[in-house]
Design a protein around this motif. Structure first.
Motif, PDB file in Angstrom:
ATOM      1  N   ALA A   1      -2.229   3.820  -1.942  1.00  0.00           N
ATOM      2  CA  ALA A   1      -0.764   3.900  -1.259  1.00  0.00           C
ATOM      3  C   ALA A   1      -0.224   2.878  -0.450  1.00  0.00           C
ATOM      4  N   GLY A   2      -1.265   1.776  -0.348  1.00  0.00           N
ATOM      5  CA  GLY A   2      -0.848   0.795   0.652  1.00  0.00           C
ATOM      6  C   GLY A   2      -0.418   1.175   1.871  1.00  0.00           C
ATOM      7  N   GLN A   3       0.941   0.714   2.365  1.00  0.00           N
ATOM      8  CA  GLN A   3       1.418   0.936   3.796  1.00  0.00           C
ATOM      9  C   GLN A   3       2.067   2.351   3.865  1.00  0.00           C
ATOM     10  N   GLY A   4       2.308   2.928   2.548  1.00  0.00           N
ATOM     11  CA  GLY A   4       2.886   4.344   2.500  1.00  0.00           C
ATOM     12  C   GLY A   4       4.454   4.401   2.284  1.00  0.00           C
ATOM     13  N   TYR A   5       4.906   3.234   1.970  1.00  0.00           N
ATOM     14  CA  TYR A   5       6.347   3.491   1.808  1.00  0.00           C
ATOM     15  C   TYR A   5       6.786   4.485   0.821  1.00  0.00           C
ATOM     16  N   LEU A   6       6.319   4.708  -0.432  1.00  0.00           N
ATOM     17  CA  LEU A   6       6.834   5.623  -1.279  1.00  0.00           C
ATOM     18  C   LEU A   6       6.367   7.106  -0.668  1.00  0.00           C
ATOM     19  N   THR A   7       5.422   7.508  -0.153  1.00  0.00           N
ATOM     20  CA  THR A   7       4.833   8.523   0.280  1.00  0.00           C
ATOM     21  C   THR A   7       5.832   8.927   1.435  1.00  0.00           C
TER      22      THR A   7
ATOM     23  N   SER B   1       1.286   8.493   7.557  1.00  0.00           N
ATOM     24  CA  SER B   1      -0.351   8.672   7.568  1.00  0.00           C
ATOM     25  C   SER B   1      -0.858   8.558   6.334  1.00  0.00           C
ATOM     26  N   VAL B   2      -1.774   7.668   6.331  1.00  0.00           N
ATOM     27  CA  VAL B   2      -2.283   7.409   4.828  1.00  0.00           C
ATOM     28  C   VAL B   2      -3.998   7.449   5.138  1.00  0.00           C
ATOM     29  N   GLU B   3      -4.782   8.331   4.583  1.00  0.00           N
ATOM     30  CA  GLU B   3      -6.047   8.684   4.718  1.00  0.00           C
ATOM     31  C   GLU B   3      -6.964   7.466   4.202  1.00  0.00           C
ATOM     32  N   LYS B   4      -7.849   6.853   4.841  1.00  0.00           N
ATOM     33  CA  LYS B   4      -8.648   5.976   4.173  1.00  0.00           C
ATOM     34  C   LYS B   4      -9.524   6.366   3.498  1.00  0.00           C
ATOM     35  N   LEU B   5      -9.433   6.314   2.016  1.00  0.00           N
ATOM     36  CA  LEU B   5     -10.314   6.671   0.946  1.00  0.00           C
ATOM     37  C   LEU B   5     -10.242   6.077  -0.132  1.00  0.00           C
ATOM     38  N   SER B   6     -10.985   5.556  -0.979  1.00  0.00           N
ATOM     39  CA  SER B   6     -10.978   5.201  -2.209  1.00  0.00           C
ATOM     40  C   SER B   6     -10.250   5.782  -3.165  1.00  0.00           C
ATOM     41  N   ALA B   7      -9.753   5.388  -4.391  1.00  0.00           N
ATOM     42  CA  ALA B   7      -8.882   6.154  -5.593  1.00  0.00           C
ATOM     43  C   ALA B   7      -9.803   7.382  -5.745  1.00  0.00           C
TER      44      ALA B   7
ATOM     45  N   GLN C   1      -7.547   0.471   1.907  1.00  0.00           N
ATOM     46  CA  GLN C   1      -7.147  -0.759   2.808  1.00  0.00           C
ATOM     47  C   GLN C   1      -7.644  -2.093   2.250  1.00  0.00           C
ATOM     48  N   ASP C   2      -8.368  -2.247   1.261  1.00  0.00           N
ATOM     49  CA  ASP C   2      -8.838  -3.474   0.738  1.00  0.00           C
ATOM     50  C   ASP C   2      -7.586  -4.595   0.973  1.00  0.00           C
ATOM     51  N   TRP C   3      -6.438  -4.074   0.705  1.00  0.00           N
ATOM     52  CA  TRP C   3      -5.261  -4.826   0.772  1.00  0.00           C
ATOM     53  C   TRP C   3      -5.167  -5.925   2.003  1.00  0.00           C
ATOM     54  N   GLN C   4      -5.655  -5.252   3.121  1.00  0.00           N
ATOM     55  CA  GLN C   4      -5.572  -6.033   4.274  1.00  0.00           C
ATOM     56  C   GLN C   4      -6.647  -7.169   4.437  1.00  0.00           C
ATOM     57  N   ASP C   5      -7.325  -7.327   3.260  1.00  0.00           N
ATOM     58  CA  ASP C   5      -7.970  -8.880   3.470  1.00  0.00           C
ATOM     59  C   ASP C   5      -7.133  -9.804   2.713  1.00  0.00           C
ATOM     60  N   GLN C   6      -6.036  -9.727   2.196  1.00  0.00           N
ATOM     61  CA  GLN C   6      -5.073 -10.702   1.693  1.00  0.00           C
ATOM     62  C   GLN C   6      -4.801 -11.681   2.664  1.00  0.00           C
ATOM     63  N   PRO C   7      -4.357 -12.906   2.487  1.00  0.00           N
ATOM     64  CA  PRO C   7      -3.951 -13.672   3.362  1.00  0.00           C
ATOM     65  C   PRO C   7      -2.200 -13.506   3.764  1.00  0.00           C
ATOM     66  N   ILE C   8      -2.062 -12.110   4.445  1.00  0.00           N
ATOM     67  CA  ILE C   8      -0.650 -12.021   4.800  1.00  0.00           C
ATOM     68  C   ILE C   8      -1.029 -11.286   6.304  1.00  0.00           C
ATOM     69  N   THR C   9      -0.006 -11.056   6.981  1.00  0.00           N
ATOM     70  CA  THR C   9      -0.333 -10.521   8.396  1.00  0.00           C
ATOM     71  C   THR C   9      -0.029  -8.950   8.038  1.00  0.00           C
ATOM     72  N   ALA C  10      -1.140  -8.118   8.099  1.00  0.00           N
ATOM     73  CA  ALA C  10      -1.074  -6.661   8.097  1.00  0.00           C
ATOM     74  C   ALA C  10      -0.431  -6.168   9.075  1.00  0.00           C
ATOM     75  N   VAL C  11       0.638  -5.307   8.649  1.00  0.00           N
ATOM     76  CA  VAL C  11       1.330  -4.213   9.684  1.00  0.00           C
ATOM     77  C   VAL C  11       0.641  -2.692   9.650  1.00  0.00           C
ATOM     78  N   LYS C  12       1.133  -1.953  10.543  1.00  0.00           N
ATOM     79  CA  LYS C  12       0.599  -0.574  10.408  1.00  0.00           C
ATOM     80  C   LYS C  12       1.127   0.364   9.316  1.00  0.00           C
TER      81      LYS C  12
ATOM     82  N   PRO D   1      -3.105  -3.289  -7.859  1.00  0.00           N
ATOM     83  CA  PRO D   1      -3.516  -4.583  -8.000  1.00  0.00           C
ATOM     84  C   PRO D   1      -3.825  -5.072  -9.216  1.00  0.00           C
ATOM     85  N   ASP D   2      -3.701  -6.279  -9.627  1.00  0.00           N
ATOM     86  CA  ASP D   2      -4.111  -6.897 -11.100  1.00  0.00           C
ATOM     87  C   ASP D   2      -5.523  -7.435 -10.743  1.00  0.00           C
ATOM     88  N   THR D   3      -6.021  -7.445  -9.606  1.00  0.00           N
ATOM     89  CA  THR D   3      -7.367  -8.030  -9.465  1.00  0.00           C
ATOM     90  C   THR D   3      -8.655  -7.319  -9.393  1.00  0.00           C
TER      91      THR D   3
END
Length: 276
Positions: free
Chosen positions: A144-150, A183-189, A168-179, A209-211
């Motif tokens: 769900a990423g940052q949870g906009y859709l939810t 509410s998004v529970e930290k779980l893998s798919a 939350q693996d996306w937080q390792d990407q070279p961008i500034t992560a915001v909160k 992600p396509d990675t």
């Protein structure tokens, strides 16, 4: 009647919006050219809405098109039908700045990713249409990423059971992560499927992600556990493009959700699919 805006939270409440400031001089320059003025105003509204915690409007194609150029020509001729000197001068000022405007408008998605961590464009009309499709049924959004859709769905139907998870693996990407905006529970798919798949009738997967092949792992798990006998998987993304793995697209059985229009505002062709 004025449309009621859906809010997903507080937004970032940034005091300076660089993208907005970039558009201000273009708004002044092209205010007489209706199609361009409307695109500029929409882009400005999008960043203002997200910054203040509101879901943004739907967008047309944001790049400058031939139709926009034709409208620009017609506007100049209408204002100076018999004054070629002044008409040519105004035309030149407008046409000279057009490539810069096109670049700024085409960079909207990049700005939304970098500033708000919004990868897939979640507009209010999209959320409202998706809400009608879901019809109050229990939902799990994975990755769900940052949870906009939810967040939008929760704002639309506060009583509906809507779960959201992300590793939350996306937080390792070279961008500034915001909160996260909700509410998004930290779980893998896969952890999410084990824990919640029997509690919902719809699983949402948007902008995977396509990675990695995590989306393919999800599809294999759902098939193995006969989940499609009672539930549906809805994927939002660009087929064989910017989202999801090649393996997923090659193995998924897709039916486009024709009841929901997802017009792409840039070169990324996002669509909704039922997948099984």
């Amino acid at each position: 009647m004025k449309e009621t805006k859906l809010t997903f939270g507080q937004g970032r409440q940034l005091s300076t919006l660089l993208y907005y400031e970039q558009l201000v001089p273009f708004a002044q320059l092209y205010q007489a050219v209706k199609p361009l003025a409307e695109k500029i105003q929409l882009a400005m509204q999008v960043v203002q809405d997200l910054n203040q915690g509101y879901l943004p409007p739907a967008l047309p194609t944001m790049a400058v098109t031939q139709a926009d150029i034709d409208s620009l020509k017609a506007t100049v001729l209408q204002r100076y039908p018999t004054d070629a000197v002044r008409g040519n001068h105004w035309w030149q000022s407008l046409i000279d700045s057009l490539p810069d405007l096109d670049q700024v408008l085409s960079n909207l998605r990049t700005y939304l990713i970098e500033t708000f961590n919004m990868y897939g464009y979640v507009s209010q009309p999209l959320v409202e249409a998706l809400g009608r499709l879901l019809n109050q049924q229990p939902v799990l959004e994975i990755m769900a990423g940052q949870g906009y859709l939810t967040a939008g769905l929760r704002a639309l139907a506060p009583e509906q059971r809507i779960l959201a998870t992300d590793n939350q693996d996306w937080q390792d990407q070279p961008i500034t992560a915001v909160k996260p905006v909700t509410s998004v529970e930290k779980l893998s798919a896969l952890e999410s499927l084990v824990r919640y798949s029997q509690e919902v009738t719809t699983i949402l997967l948007s902008w995977a992600p396509d990675t990695s092949t995590a989306d393919w792992d999800v599809l294999k798990w759902l098939r193995k556990h006969q989940w499609f006998e009672h539930g549906q998987l809805i994927v939002i993304g660009e087929r064989q493009g910017a989202t999801n793995s090649r393996k997923f697209w090659s193995q998924a059985h897709l039916t486009e959700v024709k009841t929901i229009q997802y017009p792409s505002f840039d070169i990324i062709d996002e669509r909704l699919y039922f997948v099984h």
